[in-house]
Write an enzyme that holds these catalytic residues in place. Structure first.
Site, PDB file in Angstrom:
ATOM      1  N   ASP A 547       0.866  -1.176   0.000  1.00 29.09           N
ATOM      2  CA  ASP A 547       0.000   0.000   0.000  1.00 29.09           C
ATOM      3  C   ASP A 547       0.914   1.242   0.000  1.00 29.09           C
ATOM      4  OD1 ASP A 547      -2.169   1.676   0.332  1.00 29.09           O
ATOM      5  OD2 ASP A 547      -2.841   0.816   2.222  1.00 29.09           O
ATOM      6  N   GLU A 550       2.704   5.394  -3.620  1.00 31.27           N
ATOM      7  CA  GLU A 550       2.692   6.478  -4.641  1.00 31.27           C
ATOM      8  C   GLU A 550       4.005   7.245  -4.663  1.00 31.27           C
ATOM      9  OE1 GLU A 550       0.314   5.981  -2.336  1.00 31.27           O
ATOM     10  OE2 GLU A 550      -0.999   4.870  -3.693  1.00 31.27           O
ATOM     11  N   ASP A 623      -9.033   4.134  -1.625  1.00 28.81           N
ATOM     12  CA  ASP A 623      -9.914   4.429  -0.495  1.00 28.81           C
ATOM     13  C   ASP A 623     -11.257   4.990  -0.947  1.00 28.81           C
ATOM     14  OD1 ASP A 623      -7.773   3.536   0.887  1.00 28.81           O
ATOM     15  OD2 ASP A 623      -7.145   5.492   1.638  1.00 28.81           O
TER      16      ASP A 623
END
Ligand SMILES: *[C@@H]1O[C@H](CO)[C@@H](O)[C@H](O)[C@H]1NC(C)=O
Ligand SMILES: *[C@@H]1O[C@H](CO)[C@@H](O)[C@H](O)[C@H]1NC(C)=O
Ligand SMILES: *[C@@H]1O[C@H](CO)[C@@H](O)[C@H](O)[C@H]1NC(C)=O
Ligand SMILES: *[C@@H]1O[C@H](CO)[C@@H](O)[C@H](O)[C@H]1NC(C)=O
Length: 967
Positions: A547, A550, A623
């Protein structure tokens, strides 16, 4: 319908709708290169609109064969701008040997006096081969006359593809059959900002003006020579931009040592009506305009991977991943452009009577794009895969159901959750652990207070045939007591700040550092971290979730890393930002593959992605909110990601944020059962919502959705196999399957699974008692549950299907044979020897075909020929449904391979033939009569298909056989 909406709207408004923090993310005008390059373009277009002719200042010189590419189809042209005659660029054109004639075009500044170089390694990471083989020059017709170059190429001797290069002003047109498909620099918006010295301070102005004057004269000279350019003005290209060399935003300063280095590309698609791609955005699949009077969005589509909290369900804002690929589609042709750029990029789309136009601005890097010739979407999938590779065949369990939550807090809870699934007779393959399993969010280190014996837990899970996934995020707690930190620091593989010291920032673990996975020195080390003798408290039943890659940096600009951070090779973060997540995904996937001998198939879920990420595993769309509008918008996101390779994709079932009503949850599970990646997940603040917690009838509806997924796993496995071997998406949007059906080009709320003929549409409106489905094939369609028949029609049509809460549109297009396993067990690994049901959905002409690919679902033995791949065909042999169903090898394989032998006893237990008009007189296998039941069709306004059900035909799924149906 309107009444329904009226009833729903107040409810929607009443919900305390969470919202994205717009102020955390930039709009184009807040980022200097986007503002600059987009306003140059706007000014040019305005001048043209005012009736002033404007011509590109860029032109090409005479081509030469690219040095070092003997007898290959590669040419290099000197490229200059009349506005900056002292600056030299090269433009290189390659025709590739693969992919039916893919053309690659690159441009970069050459012989620059500047110390800087543009980032040129995007291709190295995105493509399987950064320098794909070139076509042989003898296979390509090259002609150059009077400022014009024509290159004819293409797959066949017909050479129907042509690249027409007009040298001045620069324009490159790709034609097929004489029709323009892609026009590069159609609107003269191409521009590359050359490296320049920082503007001098006031005291030095006189000197600066001196140089300026000299080159302005040259410029004026050049402009006069350029055809039709009347009012071209260098000042347009040199907006006084105070942010050009240093850019402040909120509390952050981007030092921008290289100054402006952006570039602007313009592609028009004169024969396209729709444009798709540019994931990841929560926008319709057919990308609406971002400029002009019909603009649907006010901002361009932004590609800049970010951790975006509570994103909007319909927006061009950047999300977590980026694939700079478009499909431009019309009734006759489809063509693609892959723009290999990893820096921040904004894309404007406009729809004109003359086709679709796009304008791309990027912050840094060389110009490097590929034109994929099509001609149809399926060809684009293959061409894209020839460049970026195909997906991996996932392990079987990864295609089944995943249960996640932030967080399962203890070892006991993990076991309890899987036991509850068993008690509720609900299948489950994987239980997930979010960040709280790790002591102080130091991933790898179990929190032993709550997980005292992780190995024992993993073994217990494995004993039930199940798996686990634990999160390993890229932020590493900066503390000397954490070996991952001290190792990485000592190895000197951390991302650096502009001043070359180790960068630190804030994330879940508090003060953190980030490994620079662009640095090959980090690779072996990271692989070792997952080996069983280093990570002792792991096992082969434990897989990984990456996760926050980015990367998410809580105290960074736009919640990510400063752009002037430094990566391996001295490249700035701005150059590689969008690629960053893929680098991490790759290394983790590699580590999980090699930790065992023999190697097992890895599974790693990533949030961030780039062109090529599909090689490394699955992604989810981040999300999302547990609201109806998010559920409704997601289908388009899955399809958009899918056509760009990222088709092992799903969303948090139920929504990450919020507490969905039972109805919304049921609809989300029904949708989830048809997402390539099917995982329920929820935020730590939400109420518990594991499916076994609900009362009837919700509980049964949730169970039905789960069990349907498991019954249909063979259909999914077939689709994943096509993704792994041919580069096809797992789910197909309408335009890709029916490229000539204009009525379906914008459809993005229903889709087909692979080539199975199974059509699904999620129900995404509260209280919806019926749903409309668009049918494009001139075939009958059968309700999957045999309830209804929809007649064939030469014209595409809408049908209305009743959708009370336990029902949703699921159809089989006539002409397909669908393999399923109806004996659902607690986990997919226990179903390996269960018998199959074959549903034969007869086409208009009474025939049908289908396939079945099976392997062990776990090892890499399938790459060594250990699989079965059957082709089923139903052929009519006479009137009244007489026909035969046969099974043969679909591809050449050794029928005696170990896996084929292992499953040699697996049966076909039932054959259902839908659309049978009259009762057969007999059904025989190898001359022996077998039992069957016949149900007569119901004709009229509510038709039900006639159906033959053959029970226990006595055939094996892996063998050759024939089932003869006599009239
Ligand atoms: C276009 O015309 C408008 C109105 O006359 C004028 O204000 C504007 O400056 C012109 N723009 C350009 C780029 O010529
Ligand atoms: C990138 O540019 C450098 C400097 O010109 C060159 O040495 C290198 O080979 C290039 N790399 C790629 C992948 O093209
Ligand atoms: C993936 O990792 C391998 C080494 O394990 C490396 O050769 C390759 O370049 C990497 N690709 C990407 C996109 O990270
Ligand atoms: C199907 O319904 C949609 C949505 O109402 C409509 O736009 C479209 O024209 C219809 N198509 C056909 C073929 O009836």
């Amino acid at each position: 319908m309107r009444l329904l909406l009226a009833a729903i709207l107040p409810l929607l408004l009443a919900v305390d709708v969470a919202a994205v923090k717009h102020e955390d993310f930039k709009e184009c005008h807040q980022t200097s290169f986007c503002r600059r390059l987009r306003s140059i373009a706007a000014r040019q277009e305005e001048a043209v609109a005012n009736g002033t002719a404007f011509a590109s200042p860029y032109s090409l010189g005479n081509p030469v064969a690219t040095p070092g590419t003997q007898s290959a189809a590669s040419w290099t042209f000197p490229l200059t701008s009349s506005l900056y005659p002292d600056i030299s660029f090269n433009l290189r054109v390659d025709v590739l040997a693969q992919g039916d004639g893919i053309v690659r075009i690159r441009a970069d500044e050459v012989d620059s006096a500047s110390q800087w170089k543009r980032y040129n390694e995007t291709a190295k990471w995105a493509l399987v081969d950064a320098e794909p083989n070139l076509a042989r020059s003898v296979d390509v017709q090259f002609a150059h006359v009077d400022g014009m170059t024509a290159i004819e190429y293409g797959p066949g001797p017909a050479q129907e593809l042509m690249l027409e290069i007009v040298h001045s002003p620069l324009k490159i047109t790709m034609k097929r059959d004489g029709m323009d498909q892609v026009v590069f620099n159609d609107r003269d918006l191409f521009h590359v900002e050359h490296y320049r010295a920082k503007q001098l301070d006031e005291g030095d102005e006189a000197e600066a003006e001196g140089t300026e004057a000299a080159s302005s004269e040259d410029a004026a000279q050049a402009v006069m020579q350029a055809p039709k350019a009347e009012k071209i003005d260098r000042s347009w290209f040199e907006e006084d931009d105070k942010d050009a060399f240093e850019e402040r935003w909120k509390k952050w300063t981007d030092t921008k040592p290289k100054g402006p280095e952006g570039f602007s590309l313009d592609f028009s698609f004169p024969n396209a009506d729709h444009i798709y791609g540019l994931p990841e955005h929560a926008s319709p699949l057919s990308l609406p305009s971002t400029k002009g009077e019909d603009a649907y969005y006010k901002e361009p589509y932004r590609l800049w991977n970010v951790d975006i909290f509570e994103y909007e369900a319909d927006s061009p804002m950047a999300l977590y991943g980026a694939v700079p690929l478009v499909h431009a589609h019309g009734k006759v042709n489809t063509v693609g452009v892959l723009n290999l750029v990893g820096s921040e990029t904004w894309v404007d789309v406009t729809h004109q009577p003359e086709g679709v136009r796009t304008h791309w601005v990027s912050e840094s890097g060389i110009v490097d794009f590929l034109i994929l010739p099509g001609r149809r979407p399926v060809d684009l999938f293959e061409q894209y895969a020839s460049l970026t590779g195909a997906a991996q065949m996932p392990p079987q369990f990864a295609t089944a159901y995943h249960q996640c939550r932030w967080n399962y807090n203890t070892q006991a809870e993990v076991i309890e959750v899987q036991d509850e699934f068993d008690k509720a007779d609900m299948p489950l393959d994987v239980t997930w652990l979010d960040i709280e399993y790790a002591e102080e969010h130091r991933y790898f280190d179990w929190d032993h207070k709550h997980f005292p014996e992780p190995k024992k837990m993993l073994d217990e899970v494995e004993a039930k045939g199940r798996k686990m996934v634990a999160i390993v995020d890229p932020h590493i707690k900066k503390t000397d007591s954490f070996r991952i930190y001290t190792d990485a620091r000592d190895l000197d593989v951390l991302v650096k700040k502009a001043d070359n010291s180790d960068f630190d920032g804030w994330c879940w673990t508090g003060s953190s550092v980030w490994v620079d996975f662009f640095n090959p020195k980090s690779w072996d080390w990271w692989t070792r971290m997952f080996s069983f003798n280093v990570w002792k408290e792991s096992s082969k039943a434990l897989f990984i979730w990456n996760d926050m890659n980015e990367p998410s940096v809580f105290d960074g600009p736009e919640i990510t890393m400063p752009k002037d951070n430094i990566h391996d090779g001295g490249w700035e973060h701005r150059d590689v930002h969008n690629i960053n997540g893929m680098m991490f995904h790759n290394q983790t996937q590699h580590a999980i593959t090699v930790r065992d001998t023999p190697e097992l198939r890895p599974f790693v879920l990533s949030r961030s992605f780039f062109a090529g990420s599909h090689r490394y595993g699955a992604v989810w769309i981040g999300d999302n909110l547990g609201t109806w509008d998010h559920l409704a918008g997601e289908t388009a996101v899955f399809l958009s990601n899918s056509i760009a390779g990222i088709s092992f994709v799903g969303s948090d079932v139920g929504g990450f944020f919020g507490n969905p009503t039972p109805e919304l949850l049921v609809r989300w599970y029904q949708a989830g059962a048809f997402m390539p990646f099917f995982r329920a997940h929820a935020h730590i603040d939400t109420k518990r919502r594991e499916p076994y917690l609900f009362e009837e009838p919700t509980r049964s509806y949730l169970r039905d959705a789960l069990r349907l997924r498991y019954a249909m796993l063979p259909v999914w496995y077939n689709a994943f196999h096509a993704a792994a071997t041919k580069g096809y998406p797992v789910i197909w949007p309408h335009y890709a399957l029916f490229p000539e059906d204009e009525g379906g080009f914008a459809i993005d709320d229903q889709y087909y699974i692979g080539d199975s003929g199974v059509l699904f549409k999620p129900v995404v409106a509260e209280g919806a008692q019926e749903s409309t489905v668009y049918l494009a094939a001139d075939q009958p369609y059968y309700d999957y549950f045999h309830r209804k028949l929809y007649y064939a029609s030469a014209k595409p049509r809408n049908i209305t299907i009743a959708t009370p809460l336990d029902q949703f549109p699921l159809l089989i297009e006539g002409g397909h044979i669908v393999p399923t396993r109806e004996r659902v067990r607690r986990t997919s690994s226990l179903m390996w020897q269960d018998p199959f049901t074959l549903t034969v959905a007869l086409g208009k002409d009474g025939s049908a075909t289908g396939q079945l690919y099976l392997d062990d679902g776990e090892t890499l033995a399938h790459t060594q020929g250990e699989f079965i791949h059957r082709r089923f065909s139903y052929t009519p042999t006479g009137k009244n449904g007489a026909g035969k169903l046969s099974s043969a090898a679909h591809v050449v394989y050794d029928g005696a391979n170990a896996w084929a032998q292992k499953i040699a006893h697996v049966k076909v237990e039932r054959i259902v033939i839908l659309g049978h008009e009259a009762a057969p007189s007999s059904v025989t296998v190898a001359g022996e009569a077998v039992q069957f039941e016949y149900t007569k069709p119901v004709k009229g306004r509510e038709p039900v298909p006639g159906k033959v059900v053959i029970k226990n035909p006595g055939i094996k799924v892996g063998a050759d056989w024939e089932v003869v149906v006599a009239a």
